[in-house]
Design a protein around this motif. Structure first.
Motif: not given
Length: 345
Positions: A64-68, A116-120, A247-251
Protein backbone atom coordinates in the motif's frame (compact mmCIF):
# COMPACT_ATOMS: atom_id res chain seq x y z
CA UNK A 1 -14.44 -16.94 6.75
CA UNK A 2 -12.37 -14.01 5.42
CA UNK A 3 -9.69 -14.48 8.11
CA UNK A 4 -9.50 -18.20 7.35
CA UNK A 5 -9.15 -17.49 3.62
CA UNK A 6 -6.44 -14.89 4.24
CA UNK A 7 -4.55 -17.30 6.50
CA UNK A 8 -4.76 -20.01 3.83
CA UNK A 9 -3.40 -17.60 1.20
CA UNK A 10 -0.55 -16.47 3.47
CA UNK A 11 0.49 -20.07 4.09
CA UNK A 12 0.45 -20.83 0.37
CA UNK A 13 2.35 -17.60 -0.37
CA UNK A 14 5.18 -18.55 1.98
CA UNK A 15 5.46 -21.96 0.32
CA UNK A 16 5.50 -20.44 -3.17
CA UNK A 17 8.11 -17.88 -2.15
CA UNK A 18 10.38 -20.53 -0.62
CA UNK A 19 10.12 -22.65 -3.76
CA UNK A 20 10.77 -19.64 -6.03
CA UNK A 21 13.98 -18.75 -4.17
CA UNK A 22 15.12 -22.40 -4.23
CA UNK A 23 14.60 -22.49 -8.01
CA UNK A 24 16.46 -19.18 -8.38
CA UNK A 25 19.51 -20.58 -6.56
CA UNK A 26 19.26 -23.87 -8.49
CA UNK A 27 19.49 -21.91 -11.74
CA UNK A 28 22.29 -19.64 -10.49
CA UNK A 29 24.36 -22.49 -9.01
CA UNK A 30 23.78 -24.99 -11.83
CA UNK A 31 26.85 -26.22 -13.70
CA UNK A 32 24.70 -27.03 -16.75
CA UNK A 33 24.21 -24.59 -19.61
CA UNK A 34 21.31 -22.17 -19.20
CA UNK A 35 19.82 -23.50 -22.44
CA UNK A 36 19.72 -27.10 -21.13
CA UNK A 37 16.31 -28.72 -20.68
CA UNK A 38 16.87 -29.12 -16.94
CA UNK A 39 17.70 -25.46 -16.28
CA UNK A 40 14.97 -24.22 -18.63
CA UNK A 41 12.55 -26.43 -16.69
CA UNK A 42 13.61 -24.70 -13.44
CA UNK A 43 13.17 -21.29 -15.09
CA UNK A 44 9.72 -22.04 -16.53
CA UNK A 45 8.54 -23.43 -13.20
CA UNK A 46 9.98 -20.38 -11.42
CA UNK A 47 7.96 -18.04 -13.66
CA UNK A 48 4.75 -20.00 -13.04
CA UNK A 49 5.28 -19.92 -9.26
CA UNK A 50 6.11 -16.20 -9.16
CA UNK A 51 3.07 -15.34 -11.30
CA UNK A 52 0.81 -17.31 -8.97
CA UNK A 53 2.41 -15.67 -5.91
CA UNK A 54 1.97 -12.23 -7.50
CA UNK A 55 -1.75 -12.91 -7.92
CA UNK A 56 -2.06 -13.91 -4.26
CA UNK A 57 -0.07 -10.87 -3.06
CA UNK A 58 -2.44 -8.59 -4.95
CA UNK A 59 -5.44 -10.51 -3.62
CA UNK A 60 -4.18 -10.10 -0.03
CA UNK A 61 -3.45 -6.38 -0.56
CA UNK A 62 -0.02 -6.61 1.09
CA UNK A 63 1.44 -3.47 -0.53
CA UNK A 64 0.00 0.00 0.00
CA UNK A 65 1.21 3.51 -0.80
CA UNK A 66 -0.01 4.61 2.62
CA UNK A 67 2.47 2.36 4.43
CA UNK A 68 6.20 2.42 5.00
CA UNK A 69 8.61 -0.45 5.45
CA UNK A 70 8.32 -0.18 9.26
CA UNK A 71 4.56 -0.84 8.98
CA UNK A 72 5.04 -4.13 7.13
CA UNK A 73 5.14 -7.50 8.84
CA UNK A 74 8.58 -9.12 8.66
CA UNK A 75 7.32 -12.13 6.68
CA UNK A 76 5.74 -9.84 4.04
CA UNK A 77 9.01 -8.06 3.14
CA UNK A 78 10.15 -10.99 1.02
CA UNK A 79 7.27 -10.44 -1.44
CA UNK A 80 9.08 -7.35 -2.74
CA UNK A 81 11.28 -9.88 -4.56
CA UNK A 82 8.58 -11.22 -6.90
CA UNK A 83 9.16 -8.73 -9.78
CA UNK A 84 12.97 -9.04 -9.67
CA UNK A 85 12.76 -12.86 -9.62
CA UNK A 86 10.36 -12.74 -12.58
CA UNK A 87 12.78 -10.40 -14.35
CA UNK A 88 15.73 -12.70 -13.74
CA UNK A 89 13.86 -15.85 -14.81
CA UNK A 90 12.50 -14.12 -17.93
CA UNK A 91 15.96 -12.90 -18.94
CA UNK A 92 17.23 -16.49 -18.90
CA UNK A 93 14.52 -17.97 -21.12
CA UNK A 94 15.67 -19.15 -24.54
CA UNK A 95 12.36 -20.24 -26.08
CA UNK A 96 11.18 -16.76 -27.17
CA UNK A 97 12.30 -13.86 -29.28
CA UNK A 98 15.07 -12.02 -27.45
CA UNK A 99 13.72 -8.48 -27.88
CA UNK A 100 10.43 -9.56 -26.32
CA UNK A 101 12.25 -11.07 -23.32
CA UNK A 102 14.30 -7.89 -22.85
CA UNK A 103 11.17 -5.74 -22.92
CA UNK A 104 9.38 -7.86 -20.30
CA UNK A 105 12.47 -8.15 -18.08
CA UNK A 106 12.93 -4.38 -18.08
CA UNK A 107 9.32 -3.91 -16.94
CA UNK A 108 9.88 -6.28 -14.03
CA UNK A 109 13.19 -4.72 -12.95
CA UNK A 110 11.76 -1.19 -13.17
CA UNK A 111 8.68 -2.21 -11.21
CA UNK A 112 10.89 -3.72 -8.50
CA UNK A 113 13.14 -0.64 -8.27
CA UNK A 114 10.17 1.76 -8.33
CA UNK A 115 8.55 -0.11 -5.44
CA UNK A 116 11.76 -0.22 -3.40
CA UNK A 117 12.20 3.51 -4.12
CA UNK A 118 8.68 4.17 -2.81
CA UNK A 119 9.41 2.28 0.39
CA UNK A 120 12.77 4.02 0.94
CA UNK A 121 14.89 0.93 0.23
CA UNK A 122 16.60 2.33 -2.87
CA UNK A 123 17.14 5.63 -4.66
CA UNK A 124 17.43 4.49 -8.25
CA UNK A 125 17.10 7.30 -10.79
CA UNK A 126 14.96 6.37 -13.78
CA UNK A 127 15.90 7.83 -17.15
CA UNK A 128 13.86 7.98 -20.31
CA UNK A 129 15.36 6.45 -23.43
CA UNK A 130 16.17 9.74 -25.21
CA UNK A 131 18.01 11.28 -22.25
CA UNK A 132 19.87 8.01 -21.66
CA UNK A 133 21.18 7.96 -25.25
CA UNK A 134 22.20 11.61 -24.95
CA UNK A 135 24.05 10.86 -21.70
CA UNK A 136 25.93 7.98 -23.37
CA UNK A 137 27.10 10.23 -26.19
CA UNK A 138 28.25 12.89 -23.75
CA UNK A 139 30.06 10.30 -21.66
CA UNK A 140 31.95 9.07 -24.69
CA UNK A 141 33.34 12.58 -25.17
CA UNK A 142 34.40 13.10 -21.55
CA UNK A 143 37.28 11.20 -19.93
CA UNK A 144 36.21 12.49 -16.51
CA UNK A 145 32.78 10.95 -16.91
CA UNK A 146 34.40 7.63 -17.81
CA UNK A 147 36.21 7.65 -14.46
CA UNK A 148 32.98 8.49 -12.63
CA UNK A 149 31.19 5.67 -14.46
CA UNK A 150 33.99 3.27 -13.52
CA UNK A 151 33.84 4.31 -9.84
CA UNK A 152 30.08 3.84 -9.84
CA UNK A 153 30.45 0.33 -11.28
CA UNK A 154 33.07 -0.57 -8.66
CA UNK A 155 30.80 0.70 -5.88
CA UNK A 156 27.86 -1.34 -7.20
CA UNK A 157 30.05 -4.44 -7.35
CA UNK A 158 31.30 -3.83 -3.79
CA UNK A 159 27.75 -3.34 -2.48
CA UNK A 160 26.59 -6.54 -4.16
CA UNK A 161 29.42 -8.60 -2.60
CA UNK A 162 28.79 -7.03 0.82
CA UNK A 163 25.08 -7.88 0.83
CA UNK A 164 25.72 -11.32 -0.64
CA UNK A 165 28.07 -12.13 2.26
CA UNK A 166 25.61 -10.72 4.79
CA UNK A 167 22.73 -12.75 3.34
CA UNK A 168 24.81 -15.94 3.44
CA UNK A 169 25.75 -15.38 7.10
CA UNK A 170 22.22 -14.50 8.22
CA UNK A 171 20.68 -17.42 6.30
CA UNK A 172 22.68 -19.88 8.43
CA UNK A 173 21.02 -18.50 11.58
CA UNK A 174 17.43 -18.38 10.30
CA UNK A 175 16.24 -21.63 11.93
CA UNK A 176 16.68 -20.21 15.44
CA UNK A 177 16.46 -16.51 14.56
CA UNK A 178 14.20 -13.97 16.26
CA UNK A 179 12.04 -11.46 14.39
CA UNK A 180 14.73 -8.75 14.22
CA UNK A 181 17.28 -11.15 12.70
CA UNK A 182 14.74 -12.35 10.12
CA UNK A 183 13.91 -8.75 9.27
CA UNK A 184 17.59 -7.96 8.81
CA UNK A 185 17.91 -11.02 6.55
CA UNK A 186 15.00 -10.02 4.30
CA UNK A 187 16.15 -6.40 4.03
CA UNK A 188 19.72 -7.53 3.21
CA UNK A 189 18.26 -9.90 0.59
CA UNK A 190 16.33 -6.97 -0.90
CA UNK A 191 19.47 -4.82 -1.02
CA UNK A 192 21.32 -7.67 -2.75
CA UNK A 193 18.60 -7.97 -5.40
CA UNK A 194 18.50 -4.19 -5.83
CA UNK A 195 22.16 -4.44 -6.92
CA UNK A 196 21.24 -7.31 -9.26
CA UNK A 197 18.31 -5.37 -10.78
CA UNK A 198 20.49 -2.30 -11.49
CA UNK A 199 23.22 -4.52 -12.92
CA UNK A 200 20.74 -6.41 -15.11
CA UNK A 201 19.17 -3.20 -16.44
CA UNK A 202 22.63 -2.04 -17.52
CA UNK A 203 23.30 -5.39 -19.22
CA UNK A 204 19.94 -5.31 -21.00
CA UNK A 205 20.58 -1.74 -22.09
CA UNK A 206 23.89 -2.81 -23.66
CA UNK A 207 22.24 -5.83 -25.27
CA UNK A 208 19.50 -3.64 -26.80
CA UNK A 209 22.16 -1.43 -28.38
CA UNK A 210 23.88 -4.52 -29.78
CA UNK A 211 20.64 -5.90 -31.21
CA UNK A 212 19.87 -2.54 -32.84
CA UNK A 213 23.29 -2.51 -34.53
CA UNK A 214 22.84 -6.10 -35.71
CA UNK A 215 19.43 -5.22 -37.11
CA UNK A 216 20.91 -2.32 -39.07
CA UNK A 217 23.56 -4.62 -40.52
CA UNK A 218 20.87 -6.88 -41.96
CA UNK A 219 18.99 -10.09 -41.17
CA UNK A 220 22.04 -12.30 -41.64
CA UNK A 221 23.90 -10.64 -38.77
CA UNK A 222 21.52 -11.79 -36.00
CA UNK A 223 22.78 -14.91 -34.23
CA UNK A 224 22.10 -16.94 -31.13
CA UNK A 225 19.03 -16.51 -29.04
CA UNK A 226 17.67 -13.60 -31.07
CA UNK A 227 17.07 -16.00 -33.97
CA UNK A 228 14.36 -17.89 -32.08
CA UNK A 229 11.21 -18.17 -34.20
CA UNK A 230 8.66 -15.46 -33.43
CA UNK A 231 5.83 -16.47 -31.11
CA UNK A 232 2.17 -16.08 -31.99
CA UNK A 233 1.46 -14.59 -28.56
CA UNK A 234 3.82 -12.01 -27.08
CA UNK A 235 4.64 -12.27 -23.40
CA UNK A 236 3.01 -9.91 -20.93
CA UNK A 237 4.41 -8.80 -17.58
CA UNK A 238 2.33 -9.61 -14.51
CA UNK A 239 2.65 -6.84 -11.95
CA UNK A 240 1.42 -6.50 -8.37
CA UNK A 241 -1.80 -4.52 -8.82
CA UNK A 242 -5.47 -5.30 -8.30
CA UNK A 243 -7.10 -3.24 -11.02
CA UNK A 244 -6.62 -0.77 -13.88
CA UNK A 245 -6.43 2.24 -11.52
CA UNK A 246 -3.59 0.73 -9.51
CA UNK A 247 -1.95 -0.40 -12.73
CA UNK A 248 -1.73 3.23 -13.91
CA UNK A 249 -0.63 4.57 -10.52
CA UNK A 250 1.35 1.93 -8.66
CA UNK A 251 2.16 -0.82 -11.13
CA UNK A 252 5.22 -0.70 -13.30
CA UNK A 253 4.71 3.05 -13.43
CA UNK A 254 4.43 3.06 -17.21
CA UNK A 255 0.74 2.82 -18.24
CA UNK A 256 1.61 2.97 -21.94
CA UNK A 257 3.55 -0.30 -21.73
CA UNK A 258 1.63 -3.48 -22.57
CA UNK A 259 1.56 -4.89 -19.02
CA UNK A 260 -1.11 -7.00 -17.33
CA UNK A 261 -2.65 -6.15 -14.03
CA UNK A 262 -3.14 -9.29 -11.97
CA UNK A 263 -6.90 -9.17 -12.61
CA UNK A 264 -6.31 -9.03 -16.39
CA UNK A 265 -3.83 -11.89 -16.09
CA UNK A 266 -6.28 -14.00 -14.07
CA UNK A 267 -9.16 -13.28 -16.48
CA UNK A 268 -6.96 -14.34 -19.41
CA UNK A 269 -5.97 -17.59 -17.67
CA UNK A 270 -9.65 -18.33 -16.96
CA UNK A 271 -10.46 -17.65 -20.63
CA UNK A 272 -7.65 -20.03 -21.71
CA UNK A 273 -8.99 -22.70 -19.34
CA UNK A 274 -5.84 -22.77 -17.17
CA UNK A 275 -7.56 -21.35 -14.06
CA UNK A 276 -11.08 -22.42 -12.91
CA UNK A 277 -13.94 -20.06 -13.75
CA UNK A 278 -15.20 -18.62 -10.42
CA UNK A 279 -18.63 -17.91 -11.96
CA UNK A 280 -19.27 -21.60 -12.65
CA UNK A 281 -20.00 -24.00 -9.79
CA UNK A 282 -17.36 -26.65 -9.33
CA UNK A 283 -18.28 -30.30 -9.12
CA UNK A 284 -16.70 -32.14 -6.20
CA UNK A 285 -15.06 -30.76 -3.04
CA UNK A 286 -14.03 -27.07 -2.94
CA UNK A 287 -11.19 -25.29 -1.16
CA UNK A 288 -11.94 -22.18 0.91
CA UNK A 289 -10.54 -19.94 -1.81
CA UNK A 290 -12.53 -21.61 -4.60
CA UNK A 291 -15.73 -21.36 -2.58
CA UNK A 292 -15.10 -17.68 -1.84
CA UNK A 293 -14.41 -16.86 -5.50
CA UNK A 294 -17.61 -18.65 -6.48
CA UNK A 295 -19.59 -16.72 -3.84
CA UNK A 296 -20.42 -19.90 -1.90
CA UNK A 297 -20.06 -21.04 1.69
CA UNK A 298 -18.64 -24.46 2.49
CA UNK A 299 -21.41 -24.86 5.09
CA UNK A 300 -23.94 -24.33 2.32
CA UNK A 301 -22.18 -27.00 0.28
CA UNK A 302 -22.41 -29.50 3.17
CA UNK A 303 -26.08 -28.74 3.72
CA UNK A 304 -26.75 -29.24 0.01
CA UNK A 305 -24.93 -32.60 0.08
CA UNK A 306 -27.00 -33.72 3.10
CA UNK A 307 -30.24 -32.65 1.39
CA UNK A 308 -29.25 -34.49 -1.81
CA UNK A 309 -28.48 -37.64 0.16
CA UNK A 310 -31.81 -37.50 2.03
CA UNK A 311 -33.65 -37.07 -1.26
CA UNK A 312 -31.88 -40.13 -2.70
CA UNK A 313 -32.75 -42.18 0.41
CA UNK A 314 -36.41 -41.23 0.11
CA UNK A 315 -36.37 -42.31 -3.53
CA UNK A 316 -34.55 -45.58 -2.68
CA UNK A 317 -31.60 -44.70 -4.91
CA UNK A 318 -29.96 -48.03 -5.76
CA UNK A 319 -26.40 -46.67 -6.05
CA UNK A 320 -26.56 -44.93 -2.66
CA UNK A 321 -28.11 -47.95 -0.93
CA UNK A 322 -25.52 -50.30 -2.42
CA UNK A 323 -22.70 -48.00 -1.27
CA UNK A 324 -24.11 -47.83 2.28
CA UNK A 325 -24.49 -51.63 2.45
CA UNK A 326 -20.88 -52.04 1.28
CA UNK A 327 -19.75 -49.61 3.99
CA UNK A 328 -21.66 -51.55 6.69
CA UNK A 329 -20.18 -54.87 5.55
CA UNK A 330 -16.69 -53.39 5.53
CA UNK A 331 -17.13 -52.06 9.10
CA UNK A 332 -18.39 -55.49 10.26
CA UNK A 333 -15.26 -57.18 8.92
CA UNK A 334 -12.81 -54.40 9.85
CA UNK A 335 -13.46 -53.20 13.37
CA UNK A 336 -12.07 -49.81 14.33
CA UNK A 337 -8.54 -49.98 15.75
CA UNK A 338 -7.80 -53.52 14.52
CA UNK A 339 -5.12 -52.27 12.19
CA UNK A 340 -3.32 -50.17 14.82
CA UNK A 341 -0.90 -52.49 16.63
CA UNK A 342 1.59 -49.81 17.72
CA UNK A 343 3.15 -50.54 21.16
CA UNK A 344 1.06 -53.71 21.53
CA UNK A 345 2.29 -57.23 21.99
Amino acid sequence: MAESLLSENCGKLRELMDEALKLYYKVEDSTEATSSDTVQGYITRGIEICEEATRLVSYAGIFSRNEGLSDMATADIQYFLLPVLLGRFTTQLVSRERRDLIRISEIYYRDFLQRTNDYGLSNYTFKDESSDKKEKKERQKSIGDDFKFRDMKLKQFGDKKKYQTLVTDLKKRLDEADDSTRREYYISLLNYFICIAIEELNFLDTEKDLLERMQKLGPGSSKGRDKCPPQKKTMQAVIITKDQVQKAIFGAGYPSLPTYSVQEFYDQRVHDGIFPDPTKPKTGPMSLQEASLAGLSLDDEKEKEIEDEETKIEKDDEELLRRKRDDDEYKDDHRRGWGNRANRS
